[in-house]
Design an enzyme around this catalytic site. Structure first.
Site, PDB file in Angstrom:
ATOM      1  N   PRO A 114     -18.023   1.668  -3.264  1.00 48.85           N
ATOM      2  CA  PRO A 114     -18.804   1.340  -2.071  1.00 48.85           C
ATOM      3  C   PRO A 114     -20.227   0.867  -2.397  1.00 48.85           C
ATOM      4  O   PRO A 114     -20.835   1.311  -3.373  1.00 48.85           O
ATOM      5  CB  PRO A 114     -18.790   2.652  -1.281  1.00 48.85           C
ATOM      6  N   LEU A 115     -20.709  -0.074  -1.599  1.00 45.26           N
ATOM      7  CA  LEU A 115     -22.004  -0.724  -1.820  1.00 45.26           C
ATOM      8  C   LEU A 115     -23.113   0.290  -2.027  1.00 45.26           C
ATOM      9  O   LEU A 115     -23.233   1.246  -1.250  1.00 45.26           O
ATOM     10  CB  LEU A 115     -22.365  -1.564  -0.586  1.00 45.26           C
ATOM     11  N   PHE A 136     -12.966  -5.675   1.346  1.00 43.24           N
ATOM     12  CA  PHE A 136     -14.046  -4.930   0.681  1.00 43.24           C
ATOM     13  C   PHE A 136     -15.381  -5.123   1.415  1.00 43.24           C
ATOM     14  O   PHE A 136     -16.424  -5.351   0.775  1.00 43.24           O
ATOM     15  CB  PHE A 136     -14.184  -5.337  -0.792  1.00 43.24           C
ATOM     16  N   PRO A 137     -15.396  -5.023   2.748  1.00 41.66           N
ATOM     17  CA  PRO A 137     -16.663  -5.234   3.482  1.00 41.66           C
ATOM     18  C   PRO A 137     -17.710  -4.189   3.131  1.00 41.66           C
ATOM     19  O   PRO A 137     -18.901  -4.430   3.305  1.00 41.66           O
ATOM     20  CB  PRO A 137     -16.237  -5.121   4.953  1.00 41.66           C
ATOM     21  N   LEU A 138     -17.234  -3.029   2.632  1.00 39.50           N
ATOM     22  CA  LEU A 138     -18.173  -1.969   2.241  1.00 39.50           C
ATOM     23  C   LEU A 138     -18.240  -1.845   0.719  1.00 39.50           C
ATOM     24  O   LEU A 138     -18.721  -0.852   0.186  1.00 39.50           O
ATOM     25  CB  LEU A 138     -17.745  -0.629   2.857  1.00 39.50           C
ATOM     26  N   GLY A 139     -17.678  -2.813   0.022  1.00 43.61           N
ATOM     27  CA  GLY A 139     -17.706  -2.784  -1.442  1.00 43.61           C
ATOM     28  C   GLY A 139     -16.400  -2.314  -2.056  1.00 43.61           C
ATOM     29  O   GLY A 139     -16.269  -2.280  -3.278  1.00 43.61           O
ATOM     30  N   GLY A 140     -15.432  -1.912  -1.232  1.00 45.16           N
ATOM     31  CA  GLY A 140     -14.109  -1.544  -1.743  1.00 45.16           C
ATOM     32  C   GLY A 140     -14.116  -0.239  -2.512  1.00 45.16           C
ATOM     33  O   GLY A 140     -14.685   0.747  -2.063  1.00 45.16           O
ATOM     34  N   PHE A 141     -13.508  -0.265  -3.718  1.00 40.60           N
ATOM     35  CA  PHE A 141     -13.350   0.975  -4.485  1.00 40.60           C
ATOM     36  C   PHE A 141     -14.686   1.487  -5.038  1.00 40.60           C
ATOM     37  O   PHE A 141     -14.787   2.632  -5.440  1.00 40.60           O
ATOM     38  CB  PHE A 141     -12.338   0.766  -5.619  1.00 40.60           C
ATOM     39  N   TYR A 173       0.848  -1.189   0.000  1.00 39.28           N
ATOM     40  CA  TYR A 173       0.000   0.000   0.000  1.00 39.28           C
ATOM     41  C   TYR A 173       0.888   1.246   0.000  1.00 39.28           C
ATOM     42  O   TYR A 173       1.506   1.589   1.004  1.00 39.28           O
ATOM     43  CB  TYR A 173      -0.933   0.027   1.220  1.00 39.28           C
TER      44      TYR A 173
HETATM   45  N1  LIG Z   1      -6.214  -9.344   1.077  1.00 38.28           N
HETATM   46  C1  LIG Z   1      -6.418  -8.540   0.061  1.00 38.28           C
HETATM   47  O1  LIG Z   1      -6.081  -8.849  -1.068  1.00 38.28           O
HETATM   48  C2  LIG Z   1      -7.068  -7.220   0.261  1.00 38.28           C
HETATM   49  C3  LIG Z   1      -7.601  -6.525  -0.852  1.00 38.28           C
HETATM   50  C4  LIG Z   1      -8.220  -5.308  -0.628  1.00 38.28           C
HETATM   51  C5  LIG Z   1      -8.319  -4.792   0.650  1.00 38.28           C
HETATM   52  N2  LIG Z   1      -7.780  -5.466   1.711  1.00 38.28           N
HETATM   53  C6  LIG Z   1      -7.915  -4.932   3.088  1.00 38.28           C
HETATM   54  O2  LIG Z   1      -9.291  -4.740   3.345  1.00 38.28           O
HETATM   55  C7  LIG Z   1      -9.492  -3.442   3.875  1.00 38.28           C
HETATM   56  C8  LIG Z   1     -10.888  -2.973   3.548  1.00 38.28           C
HETATM   57  O3  LIG Z   1     -11.037  -2.810   2.154  1.00 38.28           O
HETATM   58  P1  LIG Z   1     -11.193  -1.387   1.463  1.00 38.28           P
HETATM   59  O4  LIG Z   1     -10.735  -0.317   2.362  1.00 38.28           O
HETATM   60  O5  LIG Z   1     -10.581  -1.474   0.131  1.00 38.28           O
HETATM   61  O6  LIG Z   1     -12.732  -1.308   1.163  1.00 38.28           O
HETATM   62  P2  LIG Z   1     -14.047  -1.121   2.087  1.00 38.28           P
HETATM   63  O7  LIG Z   1     -13.716  -1.174   3.521  1.00 38.28           O
HETATM   64  O8  LIG Z   1     -15.053  -2.075   1.550  1.00 38.28           O
HETATM   65  O9  LIG Z   1     -14.534   0.328   1.643  1.00 38.28           O
HETATM   66  C9  LIG Z   1     -13.749   1.445   1.783  1.00 38.28           C
HETATM   67  C10 LIG Z   1     -14.488   2.578   1.073  1.00 38.28           C
HETATM   68  O10 LIG Z   1     -15.682   2.870   1.824  1.00 38.28           O
HETATM   69  C11 LIG Z   1     -15.711   4.268   2.081  1.00 38.28           C
HETATM   70  N3  LIG Z   1     -16.368   4.472   3.387  1.00 38.28           N
HETATM   71  C12 LIG Z   1     -16.010   3.953   4.580  1.00 38.28           C
HETATM   72  N4  LIG Z   1     -16.867   4.359   5.543  1.00 38.28           N
HETATM   73  C13 LIG Z   1     -17.760   5.169   4.938  1.00 38.28           C
HETATM   74  C14 LIG Z   1     -18.882   5.917   5.402  1.00 38.28           C
HETATM   75  N5  LIG Z   1     -19.239   5.900   6.682  1.00 38.28           N
HETATM   76  N6  LIG Z   1     -19.582   6.636   4.496  1.00 38.28           N
HETATM   77  C15 LIG Z   1     -19.224   6.676   3.195  1.00 38.28           C
HETATM   78  N7  LIG Z   1     -18.168   5.987   2.697  1.00 38.28           N
HETATM   79  C16 LIG Z   1     -17.443   5.250   3.559  1.00 38.28           C
HETATM   80  C17 LIG Z   1     -14.285   4.739   2.083  1.00 38.28           C
HETATM   81  O11 LIG Z   1     -14.212   6.103   1.732  1.00 38.28           O
HETATM   82  P3  LIG Z   1     -13.612   7.205   2.775  1.00 38.28           P
HETATM   83  O12 LIG Z   1     -12.142   7.013   2.765  1.00 38.28           O
HETATM   84  O13 LIG Z   1     -14.061   8.485   2.168  1.00 38.28           O
HETATM   85  O14 LIG Z   1     -14.256   6.940   4.093  1.00 38.28           O
HETATM   86  C18 LIG Z   1     -13.677   3.858   1.006  1.00 38.28           C
HETATM   87  O15 LIG Z   1     -13.896   4.425  -0.275  1.00 38.28           O
HETATM   88  C19 LIG Z   1      -8.385  -2.609   3.253  1.00 38.28           C
HETATM   89  O16 LIG Z   1      -8.175  -1.412   3.960  1.00 38.28           O
HETATM   90  C20 LIG Z   1      -7.232  -3.582   3.293  1.00 38.28           C
HETATM   91  O17 LIG Z   1      -6.606  -3.524   4.562  1.00 38.28           O
HETATM   92  C21 LIG Z   1      -7.185  -6.676   1.525  1.00 38.28           C
END
Ligand SMILES: NC(=O)c1ccc[n+]([C@@H]2O[C@H](COP(=O)([O-])OP(=O)(O)OC[C@H]3O[C@@H](n4cnc5c(N)ncnc54)[C@H](OP(=O)(O)O)[C@@H]3O)[C@@H](O)[C@H]2O)c1
Length: 298
Positions: free
Chosen positions: A220-221, A213-218, A64
């Site tokens: 968001p859901l 991607f619990p919130l849908g990742g890039f 990252y």
């Molecule tokens: N093992 C793997 O291959 C792998 C791959 C991908 C990710 N990961 C891990 O999984 C973690 C979670 O995935 P992720 O961060 O990509 O995706 P995510 O948690 O599904 O979603 C993050 C997105 O949700 C938005 N968000 C969060 N809270 C919000 C709210 N209250 N209201 C509106 N938007 C909100 C964030 O924007 P804002 O920044 O504006 O809040 C960001 O755009 C990563 O941080 C990483 O550590 C692992």
């Protein structure tokens, strides 16, 4: 005995106790997970808020940024509170275009482990996930060589626990035949539920399932069913998505990502309120959410 008021309570990750509500640090790097954040101080503030809220599980990777996220974690939080556990992953690198080419040769994996130790300022990594698969998801094939390399590093005392990421159920079984694993980290959320069977199997074995991607990742859901449920519950769609995961199975650990301290607080508070209300609302909440799967999910 460690306890928490965070939604979901705690989980034993190997011999480590973590809050089920964790934090994913990937969103702290610059656009496309490349380079520094737009606002360095805000990124540090998010990490300090994570710890202030009582979260004890941060998910990260040297990929990252690259290195940016780990260096921010170190700057914001080192020396780390004893209760904090940082989980990292190895198995891919970054190219100039921001791609994530695989890098699973033994020499690369050894280098990544040493670089994670250095960038995080640690002598031992609490948990290292071997990242397999590609952007399309898990890909079949043996993980023996890269996983055995991590086992060697564990035997040398550089890694406490091992996990696997973006894997098939067969690869999980292959890893378990080589050495114990503490977690599986795969993509899963309200709309993408390919791993339902795997989650239940791991729950029976006491192994954590950590959905990325619990919130849908890039992207968001977004769904009218989710918005309707959220409006009815007087909650945000994001907190409904997180509360749904927490109730899905006790072995699910959350690592939602955000670059915003306000979103972080909102997600923790929202999921907490819903978890408290869940007893009364269970049937009402689950029925409409069952219709949110994306067309390509089985
Ligand atoms: N093992 C793997 O291959 C792998 C791959 C991908 C990710 N990961 C891990 O999984 C973690 C979670 O995935 P992720 O961060 O990509 O995706 P995510 O948690 O599904 O979603 C993050 C997105 O949700 C938005 N968000 C969060 N809270 C919000 C709210 N209250 N209201 C509106 N938007 C909100 C964030 O924007 P804002 O920044 O504006 O809040 C960001 O755009 C990563 O941080 C990483 O550590 C692992």
């Amino acid at each position: 005995m460690f306890s928490t008021s965070l939604p979901g309570g705690i989980w034993r990750l190997g011999d480590l106790t973590v809050t089920r509500f964790g934090y994913g640090a990937m969103q702290l790097a610059g656009p496309g997970v490349m380079g520094p954040p737009a606002d360095h101080d805000s990124a540090l503030a998010v990490l300090r808020e994570v710890v202030d809220l009582g979260i004890t599980h941060i998910d990260t990777s040297d990929a990252y940024g690259p290195r940016v996220t780990n260096q921010l974690i170190r700057e914001a939080l080192h020396p780390y509170p004893e209760s904090l556990h940082i989980v990292t992953k190895v198995g891919s690198t970054r190219d100039r275009q921001g791609g994530w080419p695989p890098a699973r040769e033994p020499e690369n994996l050894r280098r990544f482990v040493y670089e994670n130790l250095e960038n995080l300022g640690l002598e031992v990594l609490d948990l290292v996930n071997l990242r397999l698969g590609n952007a399309e998801g898990p890909q079949p094939g043996s993980l023996a060589e890269p996983f055995e390399t991590l086992v060697e590093l564990q035997q040398q005392g550089l890694i406490r626990h091992l996990g696997v990421s973006t894997v098939t159920a067969e690869q999980v079984a292959e890893a378990q035949a080589i050495a114990p694993i503490a977690c599986v980290q795969n993509m899963y959320n309200l709309a993408y539920r390919q791993d339902d069977e795997l989650i239940d199997m791991l729950a029976e074995e006491g192994i954590a399932y950590v959905p990325y991607f619990p919130l849908g990742g890039f992207s968001p859901l977004q769904s009218s069913a989710l918005s309707t449920v959220a409006a009815r519950l007087d909650a945000t769609p994001m907190s409904v998505a997180l509360a749904w995961l927490l109730q899905r199975s006790p072995n699910i650990l959350l690592i939602p990502g955000t670059s915003s301290a306000a979103h972080l607080r909102e997600n923790v508070a929202g999921a907490g309120t819903l978890a408290l209300r869940r007893g009364d609302r269970r049937a009402e909440q689950d029925r409409p959410l069952a219709g949110i799967r994306r067309p390509n999910s089985s």
